[in-house]
Design a protein around this motif. Structure first.
Motif, PDB file in Angstrom:
ATOM      1  N   GLU A  53       0.842  -1.184   0.000  1.00 37.57           N
ATOM      2  CA  GLU A  53       0.000   0.000   0.000  1.00 37.57           C
ATOM      3  C   GLU A  53       0.886   1.247   0.000  1.00 37.57           C
ATOM      4  O   GLU A  53       2.076   1.189   0.307  1.00 37.57           O
ATOM      5  CB  GLU A  53      -0.902   0.008   1.236  1.00 37.57           C
ATOM      6  N   ARG A  54       0.298   2.362  -0.346  1.00 36.67           N
ATOM      7  CA  ARG A  54       0.973   3.653  -0.270  1.00 36.67           C
ATOM      8  C   ARG A  54       0.145   4.593   0.601  1.00 36.67           C
ATOM      9  O   ARG A  54      -1.064   4.393   0.761  1.00 36.67           O
ATOM     10  CB  ARG A  54       1.148   4.259  -1.657  1.00 36.67           C
ATOM     11  N   ILE A  55       0.790   5.592   1.153  1.00 44.80           N
ATOM     12  CA  ILE A  55       0.084   6.581   1.967  1.00 44.80           C
ATOM     13  C   ILE A  55      -0.645   7.536   1.034  1.00 44.80           C
ATOM     14  O   ILE A  55      -0.054   8.099   0.113  1.00 44.80           O
ATOM     15  CB  ILE A  55       1.060   7.328   2.874  1.00 44.80           C
ATOM     16  N   SER A  56      -1.931   7.721   1.254  1.00 48.38           N
ATOM     17  CA  SER A  56      -2.759   8.568   0.409  1.00 48.38           C
ATOM     18  C   SER A  56      -3.152   9.816   1.186  1.00 48.38           C
ATOM     19  O   SER A  56      -3.612   9.727   2.335  1.00 48.38           O
ATOM     20  CB  SER A  56      -4.017   7.807  -0.039  1.00 48.38           C
ATOM     21  N   VAL A  57      -2.949  10.959   0.557  1.00 52.06           N
ATOM     22  CA  VAL A  57      -3.291  12.252   1.158  1.00 52.06           C
ATOM     23  C   VAL A  57      -4.239  12.958   0.195  1.00 52.06           C
ATOM     24  O   VAL A  57      -3.898  13.188  -0.968  1.00 52.06           O
ATOM     25  CB  VAL A  57      -2.049  13.114   1.426  1.00 52.06           C
TER      26      VAL A  57
ATOM     27  N   THR B  12       8.393   5.073   0.167  1.00 52.85           N
ATOM     28  CA  THR B  12       7.743   4.762   1.443  1.00 52.85           C
ATOM     29  C   THR B  12       6.623   3.775   1.179  1.00 52.85           C
ATOM     30  O   THR B  12       5.616   4.122   0.552  1.00 52.85           O
ATOM     31  CB  THR B  12       7.193   6.037   2.114  1.00 52.85           C
ATOM     32  N   ALA B  13       6.814   2.539   1.609  1.00 49.65           N
ATOM     33  CA  ALA B  13       5.859   1.478   1.330  1.00 49.65           C
ATOM     34  C   ALA B  13       5.221   0.993   2.625  1.00 49.65           C
ATOM     35  O   ALA B  13       5.826   1.027   3.697  1.00 49.65           O
ATOM     36  CB  ALA B  13       6.551   0.319   0.622  1.00 49.65           C
ATOM     37  N   VAL B  14       3.987   0.516   2.498  1.00 53.80           N
ATOM     38  CA  VAL B  14       3.246  -0.049   3.621  1.00 53.80           C
ATOM     39  C   VAL B  14       2.997  -1.518   3.306  1.00 53.80           C
ATOM     40  O   VAL B  14       2.294  -1.845   2.342  1.00 53.80           O
ATOM     41  CB  VAL B  14       1.917   0.693   3.853  1.00 53.80           C
ATOM     42  N   ALA B  15       3.612  -2.429   4.093  1.00 55.14           N
ATOM     43  CA  ALA B  15       3.480  -3.863   3.832  1.00 55.14           C
ATOM     44  C   ALA B  15       3.887  -4.636   5.081  1.00 55.14           C
ATOM     45  O   ALA B  15       4.443  -4.074   6.039  1.00 55.14           O
ATOM     46  CB  ALA B  15       4.333  -4.272   2.635  1.00 55.14           C
ATOM     47  N   ASP B  16       3.630  -5.947   5.075  1.00 52.57           N
ATOM     48  CA  ASP B  16       4.010  -6.803   6.196  1.00 52.57           C
ATOM     49  C   ASP B  16       5.272  -7.574   5.850  1.00 52.57           C
ATOM     50  O   ASP B  16       5.933  -7.312   4.840  1.00 52.57           O
ATOM     51  CB  ASP B  16       2.856  -7.737   6.563  1.00 52.57           C
ATOM     52  N   GLU B  17       5.589  -8.599   6.672  1.00 52.43           N
ATOM     53  CA  GLU B  17       6.858  -9.302   6.500  1.00 52.43           C
ATOM     54  C   GLU B  17       6.904 -10.153   5.243  1.00 52.43           C
ATOM     55  O   GLU B  17       7.973 -10.635   4.869  1.00 52.43           O
ATOM     56  CB  GLU B  17       7.147 -10.177   7.723  1.00 52.43           C
ATOM     57  N   LYS B  18       5.768 -10.370   4.543  1.00 47.89           N
ATOM     58  CA  LYS B  18       5.816 -11.103   3.278  1.00 47.89           C
ATOM     59  C   LYS B  18       6.693 -10.386   2.253  1.00 47.89           C
ATOM     60  O   LYS B  18       7.345 -11.027   1.421  1.00 47.89           O
ATOM     61  CB  LYS B  18       4.400 -11.272   2.715  1.00 47.89           C
ATOM     62  N   LEU B  19       6.710  -9.056   2.311  1.00 47.97           N
ATOM     63  CA  LEU B  19       7.545  -8.308   1.381  1.00 47.97           C
ATOM     64  C   LEU B  19       9.020  -8.629   1.600  1.00 47.97           C
ATOM     65  O   LEU B  19       9.797  -8.683   0.640  1.00 47.97           O
ATOM     66  CB  LEU B  19       7.289  -6.804   1.553  1.00 47.97           C
ATOM     67  N   LEU B  20       9.417  -8.834   2.853  1.00 43.41           N
ATOM     68  CA  LEU B  20      10.809  -9.187   3.122  1.00 43.41           C
ATOM     69  C   LEU B  20      11.153 -10.522   2.481  1.00 43.41           C
ATOM     70  O   LEU B  20      12.263 -10.710   1.963  1.00 43.41           O
ATOM     71  CB  LEU B  20      11.047  -9.242   4.633  1.00 43.41           C
TER      72      LEU B  20
ATOM     73  N   ARG C 102       7.097  -2.463  14.123  1.00 40.42           N
ATOM     74  CA  ARG C 102       7.978  -1.304  14.083  1.00 40.42           C
ATOM     75  C   ARG C 102       8.410  -1.045  12.646  1.00 40.42           C
ATOM     76  O   ARG C 102       8.769  -1.984  11.919  1.00 40.42           O
ATOM     77  CB  ARG C 102       9.206  -1.533  14.959  1.00 40.42           C
ATOM     78  N   PRO C 103       8.410   0.215  12.222  1.00 39.48           N
ATOM     79  CA  PRO C 103       8.900   0.537  10.878  1.00 39.48           C
ATOM     80  C   PRO C 103      10.380   0.199  10.734  1.00 39.48           C
ATOM     81  O   PRO C 103      11.137   0.159  11.706  1.00 39.48           O
ATOM     82  CB  PRO C 103       8.642   2.030  10.750  1.00 39.48           C
ATOM     83  N   VAL C 104      10.795  -0.020   9.496  1.00 35.65           N
ATOM     84  CA  VAL C 104      12.188  -0.352   9.188  1.00 35.65           C
ATOM     85  C   VAL C 104      12.708   0.655   8.171  1.00 35.65           C
ATOM     86  O   VAL C 104      12.055   0.914   7.142  1.00 35.65           O
ATOM     87  CB  VAL C 104      12.321  -1.785   8.634  1.00 35.65           C
ATOM     88  N   SER C 105      13.856   1.241   8.462  1.00 32.20           N
ATOM     89  CA  SER C 105      14.497   2.191   7.552  1.00 32.20           C
ATOM     90  C   SER C 105      15.664   1.505   6.848  1.00 32.20           C
ATOM     91  O   SER C 105      16.457   0.798   7.475  1.00 32.20           O
ATOM     92  CB  SER C 105      15.007   3.417   8.320  1.00 32.20           C
TER      93      SER C 105
ATOM     94  N   GLY D 148      15.409  -0.133  -3.500  1.00 31.52           N
ATOM     95  CA  GLY D 148      14.893   1.211  -3.711  1.00 31.52           C
ATOM     96  C   GLY D 148      13.923   1.694  -2.656  1.00 31.52           C
ATOM     97  O   GLY D 148      13.666   2.896  -2.570  1.00 31.52           O
ATOM     98  N   ILE D 149      13.358   0.818  -1.886  1.00 33.55           N
ATOM     99  CA  ILE D 149      12.451   1.233  -0.808  1.00 33.55           C
ATOM    100  C   ILE D 149      13.292   1.780   0.343  1.00 33.55           C
ATOM    101  O   ILE D 149      14.185   1.110   0.847  1.00 33.55           O
ATOM    102  CB  ILE D 149      11.584   0.057  -0.329  1.00 33.55           C
ATOM    103  N   ARG D 150      13.000   3.005   0.771  1.00 35.61           N
ATOM    104  CA  ARG D 150      13.782   3.634   1.841  1.00 35.61           C
ATOM    105  C   ARG D 150      13.139   3.456   3.214  1.00 35.61           C
ATOM    106  O   ARG D 150      13.832   3.390   4.222  1.00 35.61           O
ATOM    107  CB  ARG D 150      13.954   5.127   1.544  1.00 35.61           C
ATOM    108  N   LEU D 151      11.824   3.385   3.264  1.00 37.82           N
ATOM    109  CA  LEU D 151      11.121   3.261   4.541  1.00 37.82           C
ATOM    110  C   LEU D 151       9.977   2.280   4.364  1.00 37.82           C
ATOM    111  O   LEU D 151       9.151   2.434   3.461  1.00 37.82           O
ATOM    112  CB  LEU D 151      10.582   4.613   5.010  1.00 37.82           C
ATOM    113  N   LEU D 152       9.954   1.260   5.202  1.00 35.94           N
ATOM    114  CA  LEU D 152       8.905   0.243   5.168  1.00 35.94           C
ATOM    115  C   LEU D 152       8.087   0.353   6.452  1.00 35.94           C
ATOM    116  O   LEU D 152       8.597   0.189   7.559  1.00 35.94           O
ATOM    117  CB  LEU D 152       9.525  -1.151   5.043  1.00 35.94           C
ATOM    118  N   LEU D 153       6.799   0.667   6.292  1.00 40.41           N
ATOM    119  CA  LEU D 153       5.889   0.866   7.417  1.00 40.41           C
ATOM    120  C   LEU D 153       4.938  -0.317   7.521  1.00 40.41           C
ATOM    121  O   LEU D 153       4.299  -0.697   6.531  1.00 40.41           O
ATOM    122  CB  LEU D 153       5.084   2.151   7.240  1.00 40.41           C
ATOM    123  N   PRO D 154       4.786  -0.905   8.726  1.00 41.81           N
ATOM    124  CA  PRO D 154       3.761  -1.949   8.898  1.00 41.81           C
ATOM    125  C   PRO D 154       2.372  -1.317   8.937  1.00 41.81           C
ATOM    126  O   PRO D 154       2.211  -0.153   9.346  1.00 41.81           O
ATOM    127  CB  PRO D 154       4.127  -2.583  10.246  1.00 41.81           C
TER     128      PRO D 154
END
Length: 948
Positions: free
Chosen positions: A594-598, A661-669, A687-690, A742-748
């Protein structure tokens, strides 16, 4: 009293009669010369017919109008080149005030005020749209234009049907109809619109036959579609407007163009295209030199390369045809002896042999030019399709055709020079009795060849080291190759010393080749020239492929894939697309991202659309790279830039993800191959991962939510951070070995919800259980098309295999030339070796000896030429690669000086194509030997002995 030309008339008659008697040999030489002449003449006719005059080019761009105007800078005053291809905003100029009209309309109104009262303007609107076809969706160019207006006559060619004159009608290009499966009379519906347009005609653009385009009356397509898309919450159509102008007598002059530039209009004028102004009258050239907008050096280089290729082709023809003329001279030696016995001297004998070259060269000139003319006329539609544009007219330039004919005659004459000199040195007695005579090899030609070889190698090395450019290296390579050609007789003699270790038949073949260097050397040189070109191209391509593999940046781990939607609003279809992905491909693990939508749900990141915002990670000012944050006026020396490039703040994560900045769970890892226990545990605990240490300070990352994208854009222009609300997340910093591509910040998802942020679907990352077949990919694309969405599916498959087509074509060409040259030399050897074959038969040799000896004679010539050609072909490739390496090093230093390119040192390897060399060194000589053995009669020697 007889004039000087009377002997030549007699010689030409003898040559014509001899050519007619030996039809097979004459046809062989004629074909050798006529084929390249046909190619050169066809290329000349095609180039001249496709090269439009200034008036023709202007008519295709503007039709019957005098000019076309547009506003590329939104009304900012500019300076342009006369052809309108390049422009530059003027310093200190400002855009006009925004009134009720759009900026483009304001510019046109300002220009219209300076035009004559009877001037006419025809508006054209263009934009990219998607339409539904028989197969799915197709991205096409759409135009709105009154095509029946006299000012635009000539812009397009109506092939059938009629032009649209009412809303709901369109005409389509042939390329669109072919790609879409539709036809005249079909209905076509733009995606997002409820209107179906009837195709009432088919047309083509003479200058762009491959254009997939629809043309509609003004205001009937782009405007309604844009309104429908925006009403459905989707991105509208981005249209570009321009105006065709007719001003009457005198046209749109250069002074009028400069006046329009001051109002922000870019003008393409027919009068200026046909008669451009002097450079001193172009304001843009006072700021930047005209050389920066043109490519005269490139054109000169292309002409030099073409001239070199034609020259080497003619050289190969001369070297191949020379032995054939030598065959004729050998078979006609009794006739030539009779010329000497009846009072003819050496110059008369030379004239007879040279006349053979003139006669066959003239016949080849006529044949080649006629075939080239017929080929160009017959293939004109195919050539136009390949070039992508129609010929302006079929143009034949008599002087150029005459020059090509002279080239053919000169080629035949040059090919007959060596046989003519050899025949003239035979005594009358030797010619009448069939004796060969003995002649010592000359020493001048080998010395000249050695000098040329040394000079060519010196030019190649000096040109590569001293930065003299590609053309000097190419010229040095040609000189070195000519030197090797001149040294061929000596090199053939050196090959003869290896005969002591060979069996009887190959030893006899090698000895015969060495004893008769006059026929062996030209054939070996012809093979050398063909093989050298193949080896040079193969070496360059192999090195380029190795460089590409080294520099290739994978987007994902090998075998992993990514699915994303290509358009705004498609997020609603994401669940169905993800299901189709899992159904059609052998997906092992699928991670939905997912992505953050504003703002609105369909707002994309960095989409400068009203009501849309963005969320971006703030990098602390003391952790920002000085190279990127320094003011534009601040310059770093190359040494400073190189040192700063090693700073940890200037190191960015490698790879390309499309989203930072991506929103995903540990499956992405699991899909990305990240197995670090700390990263997995942190994400599992919410916890987010940078993956970028520059954005982390005190163990936290700041995410700024900006609700107004326009304000963010204005803040960046001022060099400030965009205003917004900050969301601070405690993060786990991943180790440098963890590559997130290329992903810099991964947010759960839990952390995003706790921060009160909204998400929208971005795509899916997946790993495969095996490989996705072509059928599976097509099935997935078909399912996505039937859903009415446009999605991209990328599966990482590495750099891929190199394109070997050019190497294969050149290898086949080299093989044919090798077999042809070796066959000619073998034919001459058989003509010379009749006595030896009779002797072998008399002492009890088996009949198959003739066939075996013929095969080895052909194989020996092919092997010598291939070995020398392989050695000669590596030289130009090495020189060109050294020049390219120097160019890349210089470009890298310039990038480093401007703060780019750190960590990407130039890599230009020199890779020898061993597969190609093995095929040439083994398969080609073996094939030539087998072919010669198969086509040679084994009973010829015994038959001749019986007749004797």
């Amino acid at each position: 009293m007889k004039s000087w030309y009377h002997p030549w008339i007699a010689a030409l008659r003898i040559a014509r009669r001899d050519a007619w008697r030996a039809k097979g040999r004459s046809f062989l030489v004629l074909a050798m010369i006529a084929l390249p002449i046909m190619g050169v003449s066809a290329a000349d006719l095609t180039a001249r017919s496709a090269d439009l005059s200034a008036a023709q080019s202007a008519e295709r761009k503007l039709g019957a109008a005098d000019a076309r105007i547009e506003s590329p800078e939104g009304g900012t005053a500019l300076a342009q080149t006369p052809d309108g291809r390049n422009w530059k905003p003027l310093n200190g100029s400002t855009r006009p005030g925004r009134g009720g009209e759009a900026p483009d309309e304001q510019v046109v109104s300002a220009v219209r005020a300076d035009l004559p009262p009877d001037a006419e303007l025809v508006k054209q609107s263009e934009g990219r749209i998607r339409v539904r076809t028989e197969y799915g969706l197709l991205d096409v160019q759409a135009r709105e234009l009154d095509a029946a207006h006299p000012a635009v006559r000539g812009l397009l060619t109506l092939l059938r049907g009629e032009l649209p004159d009412r809303p709901g009608e369109v005409v389509a290009t042939e390329a669109f109809l072919k790609a879409s499966g539709l036809h005249v009379g079909s209905g076509v519906t733009p995606r997002g619109s409820g209107i179906t347009y009837k195709i009432v005609g088919a047309y083509e653009q003479p200058d762009d036959l491959a254009a997939k385009e629809l043309l509609a009356p003004p205001g009937s397509l782009l405007g309604p579609l844009d309104k429908a898309l925006r009403g459905a919450g989707m991105r509208g159509v981005v249209a570009h407007d321009s105006w065709y102008v007719s001003v009457g007598r005198g046209g749109f002059t250069w002074n009028m163009v400069k006046q329009a530039n001051t109002k922000g209009a870019l003008v393409v004028s027919k009068a200026v295209l046909v008669d451009p102004p002097a450079d001193s009258e172009v304001p843009l050239y006072q700021v930047e030199p005209p050389e920066s907008f043109g490519t005269p050096r490139l054109e000169a280089a292309e002409m030099a390369v073409i001239a070199t290729v034609v020259g080497l082709t003619m050289l190969e023809v001369c070297l191949l045809a020379g032995p054939a003329f030598a065959v004729g001279a050998r078979r006609s030696r009794r006739q030539l002896g009779l010329v000497g016995a009846n009072g003819g001297d050496r110059r008369h004998i030379r004239a007879v042999v040279l006349s053979s070259g003139i006669v066959i060269g003239a016949a080849a000139a006529v044949t080649g030019i006629v075939l080239g003319l017929a080929l160009t006329l017959g293939l004109q539609p195919v050539l136009e399709e390949q070039l992508g544009k129609r010929f302006g007219h079929f143009e034949v330039r008599p002087l150029e055709i005459l020059a090509i004919a002279v080239l053919a005659v000169l080629t035949g004459l040059l090919a007959a020079v060596a046989p003519a000199v050899t025949a003239s040195r035979q005594t009358v007695l030797a010619s009448l009795t069939g004796r060969r005579g003995v002649r010592r090899a000359g020493r001048v030609l080998p010395v000249l060849g050695l000098i040329a070889l040394a000079a060519g190698i010196g030019l190649v090395l000096f040109g590569a080291v001293a930065d003299l450019g590609f053309m000097v290296v190419a010229g040095g390579s040609v000189v070195a190759e000519l030197g090797i050609v001149a040294l061929t007789p000596v090199l053939v003699g050196l090959f003869g010393r290896t005969g002591r270790w060979l069996p009887l038949s190959p030893r006899l073949a090698l000895r015969d080749a060495v004893r008769n260097r006059g026929r062996t050397a030209p054939a070996v040189a012809a093979v050398l020239a063909a093989v050298a070109g193949t080896v040079a191209v193969a070496t360059y391509q192999s090195s380029a492929q190795a460089q590409y593999v080294h520099q290739y940046t994978a987007q994902l781990p090998d075998g992993a894939g990514r699915l994303t939607l290509d358009e705004s609003g498609g997020w609603r279809d994401m669940p169905a697309v993800r299901e189709a992905l899992s159904r059609d491909l052998p997906v092992a693990v699928r991670a939905d991202v997912e992505r953050i939508s504003v703002g609105a749900p369909d707002c994309e990141p960095y989409a400068m659309t009203p009501g849309c915002g963005l969320a971006e990670v703030l990098v602390p000012k003391d952790q920002r790279c000085p190279l990127w944050e320094a003011p534009a006026e601040q310059r770093f020396s190359p040494e400073q830039a190189r040192e700063l490039g090693k700073d940890w703040r200037c190191q960015r994560p490698s790879g390309f993800a499309g989203i930072e900045t991506a929103v995903a769970d540990e499956k992405l890892l699991a899909v990305l191959g990240i197995t670090d226990p700390g990263v997995v545990r942190a994400l599992r605990e919410g916890r987010p991962v940078s993956f970028d240490p520059t954005q982390v300070k005190d163990g936290k990352v700041t995410l700024r939510v900006v609700t107004d994208a326009d304000q963010a854009d204005e803040a960046r222009e001022r060099g400030e951070d965009p205003p917004g609300q900050d969301k601070v997340f405690p993060v786990h910093q991943a180790p440098a070995s963890a590559n997130a591509w290329g992903i810099r910040l991964l947010l759960p998802p839990g952390a995003v919800q706790a921060a009160g942020l909204r998400t929208a679907p971005y795509g899916s990352y997946f790993s495969l259980d095996g490989k996705a077949s072509t059928e599976a990919r097509q099935r997935l694309d078909g399912d996505i098309d039937r859903m009415g969405v446009d999605a991209s599916v990328h599966i990482e498959e590495g750099p891929g295999s190199p394109d070997r087509m050019m190497t294969l074509i050149l290898s086949v060409f080299a093989g044919l030339v090798t077999i042809g040259a070796a066959g000619i030399a073998t034919g001459l050897a058989q003509a010379d070796a009749e006595a030896d074959l009779r002797t072998l038969a008399a002492v009890g040799a088996a009949p198959r000896v003739r066939r075996t000896l013929s095969g080895f004679q052909c194989g020996v010539v092919a092997a010598m030429g291939v070995v020398l050609g392989a050695a000669a072909g590596v030289l130009p490739a090495i020189g060109l690669l050294l020049v390219e390496r120097r160019e890349q090093v210089r470009l890298h230093e310039e990038l480093v000086a401007h703060g780019f390119g750190q960590g990407h040192e130039p890599f230009v390897p020199i890779v020898v194509p061993w597969e190609t060399l093995t095929g040439l060194l083994v398969l080609v000589p073996l094939g030539a030997a087998l072919l010669a053995a198969l086509v040679t009669r084994s009973s010829g020697a015994l038959a001749r002995r019986a007749q004797a």
